[in-house]
Design an enzyme around this catalytic site. Structure first.
Site, short mmCIF file in Angstrom:
data_model
loop_
_atom_site.label_atom_id
_atom_site.label_comp_id
_atom_site.label_asym_id
_atom_site.label_seq_id
_atom_site.Cartn_x
_atom_site.Cartn_y
_atom_site.Cartn_z
N SER A 129 0.29 1.78 -1.14
CA SER A 129 0.69 3.09 -0.63
C SER A 129 -0.22 4.17 -1.17
CB SER A 129 2.13 3.36 -1.06
OG SER A 129 2.43 4.72 -0.91
N TYR A 153 8.12 3.49 -8.30
CA TYR A 153 7.73 2.88 -7.02
C TYR A 153 6.22 2.74 -6.97
CZ TYR A 153 6.32 2.86 -2.13
OH TYR A 153 5.70 2.59 -0.94
N LYS A 157 3.26 -0.68 -7.00
CA LYS A 157 2.34 -0.87 -5.88
C LYS A 157 0.88 -0.88 -6.34
CE LYS A 157 5.02 -0.94 -2.20
NZ LYS A 157 4.88 -1.76 -1.01
C1 UD1 Z 1 6.41 9.74 0.61
C2 UD1 Z 1 6.29 8.97 -0.68
C3 UD1 Z 1 5.30 7.86 -0.54
C4 UD1 Z 1 5.55 7.01 0.68
C5 UD1 Z 1 5.57 7.88 1.91
C6 UD1 Z 1 5.90 7.06 3.13
C7 UD1 Z 1 6.67 10.74 -2.37
C8 UD1 Z 1 6.11 11.44 -3.57
N1 UD1 Z 1 5.91 9.83 -1.78
O1 UD1 Z 1 5.26 10.48 0.74
O2 UD1 Z 1 5.34 7.07 -1.68
O3 UD1 Z 1 4.54 6.05 0.79
O4 UD1 Z 1 6.54 8.88 1.73
O5 UD1 Z 1 5.69 7.78 4.29
O6 UD1 Z 1 7.78 10.98 -1.97
N2 UD1 Z 1 9.22 17.22 3.60
C9 UD1 Z 1 10.02 18.30 3.90
N3 UD1 Z 1 11.34 18.07 4.17
C10 UD1 Z 1 11.91 16.81 4.16
C11 UD1 Z 1 11.06 15.71 3.87
C12 UD1 Z 1 9.73 15.95 3.59
O7 UD1 Z 1 9.56 19.44 3.91
O8 UD1 Z 1 13.11 16.67 4.41
C13 UD1 Z 1 7.78 17.46 3.35
C14 UD1 Z 1 7.31 17.00 1.99
O9 UD1 Z 1 7.44 18.00 1.03
C15 UD1 Z 1 5.86 16.62 2.29
C16 UD1 Z 1 5.89 16.14 3.73
O10 UD1 Z 1 7.07 16.69 4.29
O11 UD1 Z 1 5.02 17.76 2.20
C17 UD1 Z 1 5.93 14.64 3.87
O12 UD1 Z 1 6.98 14.11 3.09
P1 UD1 Z 1 7.41 12.58 3.17
O13 UD1 Z 1 7.59 12.17 4.57
O14 UD1 Z 1 8.55 12.37 2.25
O15 UD1 Z 1 6.11 11.81 2.67
P2 UD1 Z 1 5.29 11.93 1.29
O16 UD1 Z 1 5.94 12.85 0.35
O17 UD1 Z 1 3.88 12.16 1.64
#
Ligand code: UD1
Length: 334
Positions: A129, A153, A157
């Site tokens: 990842s 996690y 990985k």
């Molecule tokens: C997360 C995981 C990563 C995993 C990936 C799978 C972390 C630190 N990492 O990454 O290990 O492989 O998902 O896709 O969590 N966001 C919002 N509102 C929400 C959810 C997310 O604003 O309800 C924003 C987050 O702040 C981020 C972006 O959307 O900027 C993407 O978030 P997310 O889909 O959770 O992915 P990652 O954080 O990149």
């Protein structure tokens, strides 16, 4: 005789799309999955989507930590390679329950490697990842970027001692264009797109945007979202690469090389679905990085693989899956 590939976690989101591409590519796929975070319905749908190739899929409900069960499977069939996608992947949960993550993600890997070695199967594609890059100092993240697993996690990985191909996924999104298979997270989704999807179908009132003060064009976090069908194709490319005798242990990023902000993603999803996504602006989520996107040259050069789809396509496919399956593989609200 079709070549037989074992896919662990083959009933899940990434696994089901990968199994479908395998079948369509003329492989035989044997799926093991313990159905903790996945559904057997996904297996049936993959079989249907594969048409005449559907009969090349077999499914076994096995926990990978159950070594005797795995031994039995390897004794009954010769596998050319293993695609190991099974694993727990909720970052927040991994911080709360680190032992659960080490137990699942490491013990599964150890048992799998032991059984593979005992049966002379030494080709492995492992899903890693982009989380191993932590908060990168420099983007794009290349395979040489320093890895800093900031959570349990991530640590599970980052083992690279075996002769295998490690695929570092960026943010997998979208669904098969048929709308028959897609992501179906249990409970409250942690990831952005599944959450947006649940707002769009009316299961949740609003999306919380985590952080509006990042140094990005609109202040929200930037990620590299990759269509799950492209990602599945990346596994087939990796399998083919394993036939190259020069391969020892190699790492490849699977991303698009393009960054998209949370607000850009919301706008694209609204356009694809015709639904308004209400937003609640909030503080940054602990552990989140500002900007993460992939350097894609190595995969392009050595795997001959490149993502084909962009933001509009995966939003359309995501909505197609969501509108046909608002409760995922469940027929209605639980
Ligand atoms: C997360 C995981 C990563 C995993 C990936 C799978 C972390 C630190 N990492 O990454 O290990 O492989 O998902 O896709 O969590 N966001 C919002 N509102 C929400 C959810 C997310 O604003 O309800 C924003 C987050 O702040 C981020 C972006 O959307 O900027 C993407 O978030 P997310 O889909 O959770 O992915 P990652 O954080 O990149």
């Amino acid at each position: 005789m079709a070549r037989s590939i074992l896919v662990t976690g083959g009933a899940g989101y990434i696994g089901s799309h990968t199994v479908l591409e395998l079948l369509l590519g003329g492989y035989k796929a044997v799926v093991v999955d313990k159905l903790d975070n996945s559904s057997e319905i996904a297996i049936k749908r993959v079989q249907e989507l594969a048409g005449e190739h559907g009969s090349n899929l077999t499914f076994h409900e096995i926990d990978l930590r159950d070594k005797p069960a795995l031994e039995k499977l390897f004794a009954s069939e010769k596998f050319e390679a293993v695609i190991h996608v099974a694993g727990l992947k909720a970052v927040g949960e991994s911080v709360q329950k680190p032992l659960l993550y080490y137990d699942n993600n490491l013990i599964c890997m150890i048992v799998l490697l032991e059984v593979m070695a005992a049966h002379g199967c030494k080709k492995l594609v492992f899903s890693s990842s982009a989380t191993v890059y932590g908060w990168p100092k420099v983007v794009p993240c290349t395979e040489e970027s320093p890895i800093s697993a900031t959570n349990p996690y991530g640590r599970t990985k980052s083992d690279s001692t075996w002769k295998i191909i490690l695929l570092r996924y960026f943010n997998p999104v979208g669904a098969h264009p048929s709308g028959h298979i897609g992501e179906d997270p249990r409970g409250i989704p942690n990831n952005l797109i599944p959450f947006i999807q649940q707002v769009a179908v009316g299961r949740r009132p609003a999306l919380t945007v985590y952080g509006t003060d990042y140094k990005t064009t609109d202040g929200t976090g930037v990620r590299d979202y990759i269509h799950v069908v492209d990602l599945a194709d990346g596994h087939i490319a990796a399998l083919k690469k394993l036939a190259d005798p020069s391969v020892g242990c190699e790492v490849y990023n699977l991303g698009t090389g393009k960054g998209t902000s949370v607000l850009e993603m919301v706008a694209a999803f609204e356009k694809a679905s015709g639904k308004k996504i209400p937003l609640v602006m909030a503080d940054r989520r602990p552990g989140d990085a500002e900007i993460v996107y992939a350097g894609t040259e190595k995969a392009e050069r050595e795997l001959n693989w490149k993502a084909k789809y962009g933001i509009q396509e995966f939003c359309i496919d995501q909505w197609n899956w969501a509108s046909k399956n608002p409760y995922g593989y469940e027929p209605q609200a639980p």
